[in-house]
Design an enzyme around this catalytic site. Structure first.
Site, PDB file in Angstrom:
ATOM      1  N   LYS A  38      48.417 -10.866  30.320  1.00  0.00           N
ATOM      2  CA  LYS A  38      49.003 -11.328  29.043  1.00  0.00           C
ATOM      3  C   LYS A  38      48.511 -12.733  28.691  1.00  0.00           C
ATOM      4  O   LYS A  38      48.092 -12.997  27.566  1.00  0.00           O
ATOM      5  CB  LYS A  38      50.530 -11.307  29.153  1.00  0.00           C
ATOM      6  N   THR A  39      48.575 -13.655  29.653  1.00  0.00           N
ATOM      7  CA  THR A  39      48.138 -15.035  29.389  1.00  0.00           C
ATOM      8  C   THR A  39      46.676 -15.062  28.979  1.00  0.00           C
ATOM      9  O   THR A  39      46.287 -15.764  28.046  1.00  0.00           O
ATOM     10  CB  THR A  39      48.373 -15.903  30.640  1.00  0.00           C
ATOM     11  N   THR A  40      45.871 -14.270  29.651  1.00  0.00           N
ATOM     12  CA  THR A  40      44.437 -14.184  29.345  1.00  0.00           C
ATOM     13  C   THR A  40      44.228 -13.613  27.947  1.00  0.00           C
ATOM     14  O   THR A  40      43.413 -14.104  27.169  1.00  0.00           O
ATOM     15  CB  THR A  40      43.738 -13.314  30.412  1.00  0.00           C
ATOM     16  N   TYR A  74      63.241 -15.522  43.231  1.00  0.00           N
ATOM     17  CA  TYR A  74      62.439 -14.723  44.180  1.00  0.00           C
ATOM     18  C   TYR A  74      62.927 -14.908  45.615  1.00  0.00           C
ATOM     19  O   TYR A  74      62.894 -13.984  46.415  1.00  0.00           O
ATOM     20  CB  TYR A  74      60.963 -15.096  44.062  1.00  0.00           C
ATOM     21  N   GLU A 108      54.347 -14.131  24.146  1.00  0.00           N
ATOM     22  CA  GLU A 108      54.195 -13.500  25.462  1.00  0.00           C
ATOM     23  C   GLU A 108      55.574 -13.008  25.908  1.00  0.00           C
ATOM     24  O   GLU A 108      56.478 -13.820  26.087  1.00  0.00           O
ATOM     25  CB  GLU A 108      53.634 -14.487  26.479  1.00  0.00           C
TER      26      GLU A 108
HETATM   27  N1  LIG Z   1      40.859  -8.143  32.567  1.00  0.00           N
HETATM   28  C1  LIG Z   1      40.928  -8.861  33.712  1.00  0.00           C
HETATM   29  N2  LIG Z   1      40.065  -8.611  34.720  1.00  0.00           N
HETATM   30  C2  LIG Z   1      40.127  -9.314  35.875  1.00  0.00           C
HETATM   31  N3  LIG Z   1      41.019 -10.313  36.120  1.00  0.00           N
HETATM   32  C3  LIG Z   1      41.901 -10.595  35.134  1.00  0.00           C
HETATM   33  C4  LIG Z   1      41.911  -9.900  33.896  1.00  0.00           C
HETATM   34  N4  LIG Z   1      42.917 -10.412  33.111  1.00  0.00           N
HETATM   35  C5  LIG Z   1      43.502 -11.390  33.839  1.00  0.00           C
HETATM   36  N5  LIG Z   1      42.888 -11.515  35.045  1.00  0.00           N
HETATM   37  C6  LIG Z   1      43.243 -12.441  36.127  1.00  0.00           C
HETATM   38  O1  LIG Z   1      44.403 -11.891  36.747  1.00  0.00           O
HETATM   39  C7  LIG Z   1      45.390 -12.906  36.981  1.00  0.00           C
HETATM   40  C8  LIG Z   1      46.626 -12.601  36.116  1.00  0.00           C
HETATM   41  O2  LIG Z   1      46.265 -12.727  34.744  1.00  0.00           O
HETATM   42  P1  LIG Z   1      47.311 -13.349  33.693  1.00  0.00           P
HETATM   43  O3  LIG Z   1      46.626 -13.415  32.383  1.00  0.00           O
HETATM   44  O4  LIG Z   1      47.898 -14.587  34.263  1.00  0.00           O
HETATM   45  O5  LIG Z   1      48.415 -12.176  33.702  1.00  0.00           O
HETATM   46  P2  LIG Z   1      49.946 -12.230  33.204  1.00  0.00           P
HETATM   47  O6  LIG Z   1      50.077 -13.391  32.254  1.00  0.00           O
HETATM   48  O7  LIG Z   1      50.166 -10.892  32.554  1.00  0.00           O
HETATM   49  O8  LIG Z   1      50.756 -12.399  34.448  1.00  0.00           O
HETATM   50  C9  LIG Z   1      44.745 -14.224  36.622  1.00  0.00           C
HETATM   51  O9  LIG Z   1      44.182 -14.780  37.816  1.00  0.00           O
HETATM   52  C10 LIG Z   1      43.640 -13.825  35.638  1.00  0.00           C
HETATM   53  O10 LIG Z   1      42.533 -14.733  35.706  1.00  0.00           O
HETATM   54  N1  LIG Z   2      63.297 -11.508  37.192  1.00  0.00           N
HETATM   55  C1  LIG Z   2      62.560 -11.763  36.110  1.00  0.00           C
HETATM   56  N2  LIG Z   2      61.310 -12.234  36.304  1.00  0.00           N
HETATM   57  C2  LIG Z   2      60.621 -12.446  35.183  1.00  0.00           C
HETATM   58  C3  LIG Z   2      61.118 -12.227  33.878  1.00  0.00           C
HETATM   59  N3  LIG Z   2      60.133 -12.546  33.006  1.00  0.00           N
HETATM   60  C4  LIG Z   2      59.078 -12.941  33.747  1.00  0.00           C
HETATM   61  N4  LIG Z   2      59.391 -12.901  35.054  1.00  0.00           N
HETATM   62  C5  LIG Z   2      58.563 -13.344  36.168  1.00  0.00           C
HETATM   63  C6  LIG Z   2      57.466 -12.427  36.521  1.00  0.00           C
HETATM   64  C7  LIG Z   2      56.421 -13.379  37.022  1.00  0.00           C
HETATM   65  O1  LIG Z   2      56.675 -13.716  38.381  1.00  0.00           O
HETATM   66  C8  LIG Z   2      56.614 -14.630  36.175  1.00  0.00           C
HETATM   67  C9  LIG Z   2      55.741 -14.741  34.951  1.00  0.00           C
HETATM   68  O2  LIG Z   2      55.480 -13.494  34.447  1.00  0.00           O
HETATM   69  P1  LIG Z   2      53.946 -13.044  34.147  1.00  0.00           P
HETATM   70  O3  LIG Z   2      54.028 -11.565  33.909  1.00  0.00           O
HETATM   71  O4  LIG Z   2      53.537 -13.836  32.951  1.00  0.00           O
HETATM   72  O5  LIG Z   2      53.145 -13.395  35.361  1.00  0.00           O
HETATM   73  O6  LIG Z   2      57.980 -14.562  35.730  1.00  0.00           O
HETATM   74  C10 LIG Z   2      62.457 -11.764  33.730  1.00  0.00           C
HETATM   75  O7  LIG Z   2      63.015 -11.567  32.640  1.00  0.00           O
HETATM   76  N5  LIG Z   2      63.121 -11.574  34.879  1.00  0.00           N
END
Ligand SMILES: Nc1ncnc2c1ncn2[C@@H]1O[C@H](COP(=O)(O)OP(=O)(O)O)[C@@H](O)[C@H]1O
Ligand SMILES: Nc1nc2c(ncn2[C@H]2C[C@H](O)[C@@H](COP(=O)(O)O)O2)c(=O)[nH]1
Length: 241
Positions: A38-40, A74, A108
């Protein structure tokens, strides 16, 4: 003439006090498992002047008056899940309420995935007591009725649990070191049920599904495929997935 002038100045004051916009922007929530990218994905849209990108307020969860609520949750979810989810609900409400000048707001996650995915999972695992779930749920129902938290589109970054877990390990976020694969697998199933099952789907937004298993080297094409919908250039009908 005086009356017209008064009406115009009143409207101008309303617009000014509402942060310069009267209507809610086209609001898009990017949803997906932990580590789904999502962040990416948001970074791809950061460059677009018409899009206000709102990353998840994780920094607030990691520093709530110096308390790292994410870490506490956690470490001991039974003890801290209500505290953490209450703060998630407050901070996500603020995201929904945030005024933007841009015509498109790209968030996000949302109040809805917090409630229907994470709170759901905590309850299924017996990590959030029923009375606590009831309070969270009543707050959720109250704020989603009181405020305009509606979404116009959900972008579901759909990954396999295996790929999401592999990326979590690679990202190596300190609070997530205790996260087990089974947690990610269950969260995947809950996301699928929420986004593919209309009865659970309280927000009436259409859902577009991206193959987020694609590697970073090629996934931009996948983003571009759906950009016209995300930028509201090609509206979508609400339909079941
Ligand atoms: N399409 C992709 N292919 C490989 N690695 C990815 C991809 N998208 C994100 N990543 C990597 O995976 C990890 C999680 O991505 P991130 O965008 O932080 O996910 P989220 O915000 O959903 O938790 C990061 O280290 C990022 O660099
Ligand atoms: N227990 C919950 N954890 C949550 C919630 N929203 C996000 N998260 C956690 C999951 C990950 O450890 C971190 C960030 O989320 P990403 O998916 O961006 O890595 O926060 C929630 O509502 N409850």
């Amino acid at each position: 003439m005086n009356t017209v002038k008064k009406i115009i100045s009143k409207m101008a004051q309303t617009v000014a006090s509402s942060g310069g916009d009267l209507a809610r922007p086209f609001t898009v929530a990017v949803e997906g498992n932990v580590g789904s990218g999502k962040t990416t994905f948001l970074q791809h849209f950061n460059k677009n002047q018409n899009v206000a990108v709102l990353a998840e307020p994780i920094d607030m969860w990691r520093n709530c008056s110096s308390y790292n609520l994410l870490e506490l949750m956690y470490q001991d979810p039974k003890k801290w899940s209500f505290t953490f989810q209450s703060y998630v609900q407050l901070t996500m409400l603020r995201q929904h309420q945030r005024k933007t000048r841009q015509p498109i707001k790209l968030m996000e996650r949302s109040l809805y995935s917090a409630r229907y995915c994470f709170v759901e999972k905590l309850c299924r695992d017996g990590l959030m007591a029923k009375p606590s779930m009831e309070v969270i749920d009543q707050w959720f129902n109250y704020v989603t009725k009181l405020e305009d938290t509606q979404l116009d589109l959900i972008v579901y970054l759909r990954t396999s649990p295996e790929v999401a877990f592999e990326r979590i390990l690679k990202r190596n976020r300190s609070e997530e070191r205790t996260v087990a694969f089974e947690y990610i697998r269950d969260l995947h199933d809950i996301h699928e049920a929420w986004l593919y099952n209309k009865t659970l789907h309280k927000c009436k937004a259409p859902v577009i599904v991206l193959n987020a298993d694609l590697d970073q080297s090629v996934i931009e094409e996948e983003y571009m495929k759906f950009e016209p919908h995300i930028l509201n250039k090609i509206p979508l009908e609400v339909k079941s997935l």
